[in-house]
Design a protein around this motif. Structure first.
Motif, PDB file in Angstrom:
ATOM      1  N   VAL A 307     -30.274  -4.652  15.572  1.00 52.48           N
ATOM      2  CA  VAL A 307     -31.237  -5.524  14.903  1.00 52.48           C
ATOM      3  C   VAL A 307     -32.607  -5.317  15.533  1.00 52.48           C
ATOM      4  O   VAL A 307     -32.737  -5.290  16.765  1.00 52.48           O
ATOM      5  N   ALA A 308     -33.617  -5.166  14.713  1.00 52.37           N
ATOM      6  CA  ALA A 308     -34.992  -4.979  15.188  1.00 52.37           C
ATOM      7  C   ALA A 308     -35.896  -6.017  14.536  1.00 52.37           C
ATOM      8  O   ALA A 308     -35.881  -6.182  13.308  1.00 52.37           O
ATOM      9  N   ASP A 309     -36.661  -6.718  15.347  1.00 50.68           N
ATOM     10  CA  ASP A 309     -37.606  -7.693  14.814  1.00 50.68           C
ATOM     11  C   ASP A 309     -38.680  -6.987  13.995  1.00 50.68           C
ATOM     12  O   ASP A 309     -39.141  -5.894  14.355  1.00 50.68           O
ATOM     13  N   LYS A 310     -39.098  -7.619  12.901  1.00 52.98           N
ATOM     14  CA  LYS A 310     -40.196  -7.069  12.119  1.00 52.98           C
ATOM     15  C   LYS A 310     -41.486  -7.198  12.920  1.00 52.98           C
ATOM     16  O   LYS A 310     -41.690  -8.192  13.624  1.00 52.98           O
ATOM     17  N   PRO A 311     -42.366  -6.205  12.860  1.00 51.52           N
ATOM     18  CA  PRO A 311     -43.576  -6.218  13.699  1.00 51.52           C
ATOM     19  C   PRO A 311     -44.565  -7.289  13.250  1.00 51.52           C
ATOM     20  O   PRO A 311     -44.545  -7.747  12.105  1.00 51.52           O
ATOM     21  N   GLY A 312     -45.419  -7.687  14.174  1.00 54.93           N
ATOM     22  CA  GLY A 312     -46.447  -8.675  13.863  1.00 54.93           C
ATOM     23  C   GLY A 312     -46.156 -10.018  14.506  1.00 54.93           C
ATOM     24  O   GLY A 312     -45.012 -10.469  14.513  1.00 54.93           O
ATOM     25  N   LYS A 313     -47.188 -10.642  15.064  1.00 54.54           N
ATOM     26  CA  LYS A 313     -47.012 -11.923  15.749  1.00 54.54           C
ATOM     27  C   LYS A 313     -46.624 -13.047  14.802  1.00 54.54           C
ATOM     28  O   LYS A 313     -46.011 -14.035  15.213  1.00 54.54           O
ATOM     29  N   ASP A 314     -46.978 -12.912  13.537  1.00 54.84           N
ATOM     30  CA  ASP A 314     -46.735 -13.999  12.590  1.00 54.84           C
ATOM     31  C   ASP A 314     -45.414 -13.851  11.832  1.00 54.84           C
ATOM     32  O   ASP A 314     -45.093 -14.679  10.982  1.00 54.84           O
ATOM     33  N   THR A 315     -44.674 -12.799  12.105  1.00 55.95           N
ATOM     34  CA  THR A 315     -43.400 -12.615  11.407  1.00 55.95           C
ATOM     35  C   THR A 315     -42.289 -13.328  12.167  1.00 55.95           C
ATOM     36  O   THR A 315     -42.271 -13.357  13.397  1.00 55.95           O
ATOM     37  N   ASN A 316     -41.361 -13.901  11.426  1.00 58.36           N
ATOM     38  CA  ASN A 316     -40.273 -14.661  12.034  1.00 58.36           C
ATOM     39  C   ASN A 316     -38.903 -14.161  11.583  1.00 58.36           C
ATOM     40  O   ASN A 316     -37.944 -14.921  11.546  1.00 58.36           O
ATOM     41  N   SER A 317     -38.827 -12.884  11.220  1.00 58.95           N
ATOM     42  CA  SER A 317     -37.554 -12.357  10.733  1.00 58.95           C
ATOM     43  C   SER A 317     -37.264 -10.999  11.355  1.00 58.95           C
ATOM     44  O   SER A 317     -38.117 -10.378  11.985  1.00 58.95           O
ATOM     45  N   ALA A 318     -36.026 -10.555  11.167  1.00 59.94           N
ATOM     46  CA  ALA A 318     -35.574  -9.282  11.735  1.00 59.94           C
ATOM     47  C   ALA A 318     -34.810  -8.494  10.682  1.00 59.94           C
ATOM     48  O   ALA A 318     -34.266  -9.057   9.730  1.00 59.94           O
ATOM     49  N   SER A 319     -34.774  -7.187  10.870  1.00 58.42           N
ATOM     50  CA  SER A 319     -34.038  -6.293   9.975  1.00 58.42           C
ATOM     51  C   SER A 319     -32.844  -5.699  10.714  1.00 58.42           C
ATOM     52  O   SER A 319     -32.849  -5.568  11.936  1.00 58.42           O
ATOM     53  N   THR A 320     -31.835  -5.314   9.950  1.00 62.90           N
ATOM     54  CA  THR A 320     -30.606  -4.757  10.514  1.00 62.90           C
ATOM     55  C   THR A 320     -30.461  -3.298  10.100  1.00 62.90           C
ATOM     56  O   THR A 320     -30.649  -2.957   8.928  1.00 62.90           O
ATOM     57  N   LYS A 332     -30.996   1.376   6.690  1.00 63.55           N
ATOM     58  CA  LYS A 332     -31.364  -0.038   6.713  1.00 63.55           C
ATOM     59  C   LYS A 332     -30.484  -0.819   5.751  1.00 63.55           C
ATOM     60  O   LYS A 332     -30.257  -0.401   4.613  1.00 63.55           O
ATOM     61  N   LEU A 333     -29.962  -1.948   6.220  1.00 66.05           N
ATOM     62  CA  LEU A 333     -29.178  -2.812   5.349  1.00 66.05           C
ATOM     63  C   LEU A 333     -30.142  -3.601   4.468  1.00 66.05           C
ATOM     64  O   LEU A 333     -30.979  -4.367   4.976  1.00 66.05           O
ATOM     65  N   ALA A 334     -30.035  -3.403   3.160  1.00 66.73           N
ATOM     66  CA  ALA A 334     -30.946  -4.057   2.221  1.00 66.73           C
ATOM     67  C   ALA A 334     -30.563  -5.516   2.011  1.00 66.73           C
ATOM     68  O   ALA A 334     -29.372  -5.872   2.049  1.00 66.73           O
ATOM     69  N   ASN A 335     -31.572  -6.342   1.805  1.00 67.17           N
ATOM     70  CA  ASN A 335     -31.369  -7.763   1.479  1.00 67.17           C
ATOM     71  C   ASN A 335     -30.518  -8.486   2.526  1.00 67.17           C
ATOM     72  O   ASN A 335     -29.707  -9.353   2.206  1.00 67.17           O
ATOM     73  N   VAL A 336     -30.694  -8.084   3.778  1.00 65.70           N
ATOM     74  CA  VAL A 336     -29.993  -8.730   4.889  1.00 65.70           C
ATOM     75  C   VAL A 336     -31.042  -9.444   5.735  1.00 65.70           C
ATOM     76  O   VAL A 336     -31.939  -8.809   6.292  1.00 65.70           O
ATOM     77  N   HIS A 337     -30.946 -10.752   5.798  1.00 63.57           N
ATOM     78  CA  HIS A 337     -32.000 -11.545   6.428  1.00 63.57           C
ATOM     79  C   HIS A 337     -31.486 -12.240   7.684  1.00 63.57           C
ATOM     80  O   HIS A 337     -30.417 -12.846   7.692  1.00 63.57           O
ATOM     81  N   LEU A 338     -32.266 -12.132   8.738  1.00 63.03           N
ATOM     82  CA  LEU A 338     -31.983 -12.804   9.997  1.00 63.03           C
ATOM     83  C   LEU A 338     -33.281 -13.377  10.548  1.00 63.03           C
ATOM     84  O   LEU A 338     -34.358 -12.798  10.337  1.00 63.03           O
ATOM     85  N   PRO A 339     -33.197 -14.483  11.281  1.00 65.22           N
ATOM     86  CA  PRO A 339     -34.389 -14.936  11.984  1.00 65.22           C
ATOM     87  C   PRO A 339     -34.722 -13.964  13.107  1.00 65.22           C
ATOM     88  O   PRO A 339     -33.874 -13.178  13.544  1.00 65.22           O
ATOM     89  N   LYS A 340     -35.955 -14.007  13.569  1.00 66.09           N
ATOM     90  CA  LYS A 340     -36.381 -13.156  14.671  1.00 66.09           C
ATOM     91  C   LYS A 340     -35.454 -13.357  15.861  1.00 66.09           C
ATOM     92  O   LYS A 340     -35.145 -14.482  16.247  1.00 66.09           O
ATOM     93  N   VAL A 341     -34.981 -12.254  16.472  1.00 62.55           N
ATOM     94  CA  VAL A 341     -34.013 -12.376  17.564  1.00 62.55           C
ATOM     95  C   VAL A 341     -34.662 -12.348  18.937  1.00 62.55           C
ATOM     96  O   VAL A 341     -34.062 -12.792  19.918  1.00 62.55           O
ATOM     97  N   GLY A 342     -35.901 -11.818  19.053  1.00 56.62           N
ATOM     98  CA  GLY A 342     -36.577 -11.780  20.337  1.00 56.62           C
ATOM     99  C   GLY A 342     -35.822 -10.939  21.344  1.00 56.62           C
ATOM    100  O   GLY A 342     -35.166  -9.955  21.006  1.00 56.62           O
TER     101      GLY A 342
END
Length: 389
Positions: A307-320, A332-342
């Motif tokens: 899992v990789a967080d989406k770039p940018g300070k204002d983004t709050n989600s991650a991609s798988t 990349k897994l399409a339409n797969v949503h996760l909150p930012k994992v940090g």
């Protein structure tokens, strides 16, 4: 026999297999556990499902802690602390997917019990000896041969060390026997001193050894007491190490400065000795540069998931993403949503359930266990990425 009936038989078999080795004193009703296992076996493909959530209370997911999978009991094991004088967590926390609950092994050591023993090892606890609360990063690993949890770390960021002398002079590898729930400090090799702070680790099942990346590559063979330095390594700070059981290879994901490149250890085909670390630039659906990323290997499909967080300070989600080592390709897994994992070192693949588990959260939102069943054929069929490997 119907598909549902066969899955239920498998669920009952799994329940029976873990019934007598559970760490929970008051487990849920057997039917409830079987239903939990059935839910995991029937997960929709290629989607993260929120499997369990606990609101923040006395304990929550720690960014500096690590996680391992206990394949004997089918449970997740977490150990580590955010420390810095505010977090004194130094107990093992266990999550049973079948029971859908967390269990804490013992109590945190009182700060008054922190000391350095005659061997110069930082220890704590009154009745039982425990490690200090410390950052463990990717330094938590389960050894199935000895049925033990290992903590390869050092309490460098615990400020109590400034008041207790001579702290940090002899930071050992800690071994936690799951059967007895007792800690043991392994003596270090006087000729090969190393501080394993922020180490990255993986268990090499083919060589029956715990592999450690920290200012070099170290090997701790099952049943031995000392880690030996066997090769050089890249800088492993904020990296995650994972083992490819199909090809018997070690990989490093993430670096201190975010990157989407991957390191692979190349070995001599005849002697099996390490030769060099290969820096790979995979093709396919390139992820954003990442660091401190959760990653695990799917032993059924032969690929890594991370899992990789989406770039940018204002983004709050991650991609798988999936990394296929055979093709050296990202998907990349399409339409797969996760909150930012940090900062996160808490992903594993569970052989019993054939699913990935990911743990997220923090002091402000508790702890969440996610589950995902990977269907690689479906992913590749729907991918727009064309492989020419």
């Amino acid at each position: 026999m119907t598909h549902f009936s066969s899955r239920r038989i498998v669920a009952i078999q799994l329940f029976v297999a873990i019934l007598f080795i559970s760490s929970c004193n008051q487990p849920p009703d057997p039917e409830e556990q079987i239903e939990n296992i059935l839910e995991l076996l029937e997960l929709p493909a290629n989607q993260w499902v929120k499997y369990h959530h606990a609101d923040n209370g006395d304990w929550w997911k720690k960014g500096h802690a690590g996680m391992a999978y206990d394949s004997k009991r089918g449970s997740l094991l977490i150990f580590g602390s955010d420390t810095h004088g505010k977090d004194w967590d130094n107990t093992v926390h266990e999550f049973s997917p079948a029971q859908r609950r967390w269990v804490q092994h013992g109590e945190n050591s009182p700060q008054t019990s922190y000391r350095v023993d005659a061997a110069g090892i930082p220890v704590s606890g009154i009745e039982n000896t425990q490690p200090w609360a410390m950052h463990t990063y990717d330094g938590i690993e389960y050894d199935p041969v000895s049925d033990s949890l290992f903590a390869i770390a050092a309490p460098d960021h615990n400020p109590i060390g400034k008041t207790i002398s001579p702290s940090g002079k002899n930071n050992p590898i800690w071994k936690y026997a799951l059967e007895t729930q007792k800690w043991q400090a392994l003596q270090s090799n006087a000729t090969q001193k190393s501080n394993f702070f922020a180490a990255a680790t993986a268990f090499d099942t083919a060589r029956k050894a715990l592999m450690i990346c920290s200012h070099g590559l170290w090997s701790l063979k099952s049943g031995t007491q000392t880690a030996l330095k066997i090769f050089s390594s890249p800088d492993c700070l904020h990296s995650s190490m994972a083992y490819d059981s199909w090809h018997k290879d070690l990989y490093l994901f993430g670096t201190y400065r975010p990157s989407n490149l991957i390191w692979k250890l190349d070995r001599d085909i005849l002697t099996d000795e390490p030769v060099e670390w290969l820096k790979l630039a995979p093709g396919g659906d390139s992820p954003p540069p990442f660091t401190t990323t959760p990653v695990a290997f799917d032993q059924q499909a032969g690929v890594f998931l991370f899992v990789a967080d989406k770039p940018g300070k204002d983004t709050n989600s991650a991609s798988t993403f999936v990394y296929n080592p055979t093709k050296n390709q990202y998907y990349k897994l399409a339409n797969v949503h996760l909150p930012k994992v940090g900062m996160n070192f808490m992903m594993t693949w569970a052989q019993e359930y054939k699913v990935f588990f990911l743990v997220t959260g923090g002091w402000d939102n508790g702890i969440t266990v996610w589950a995902l069943r990977l269907d690689l054929k479906m992913l590749e069929a729907n991918s727009t990425t064309l492989s020419h490997s």
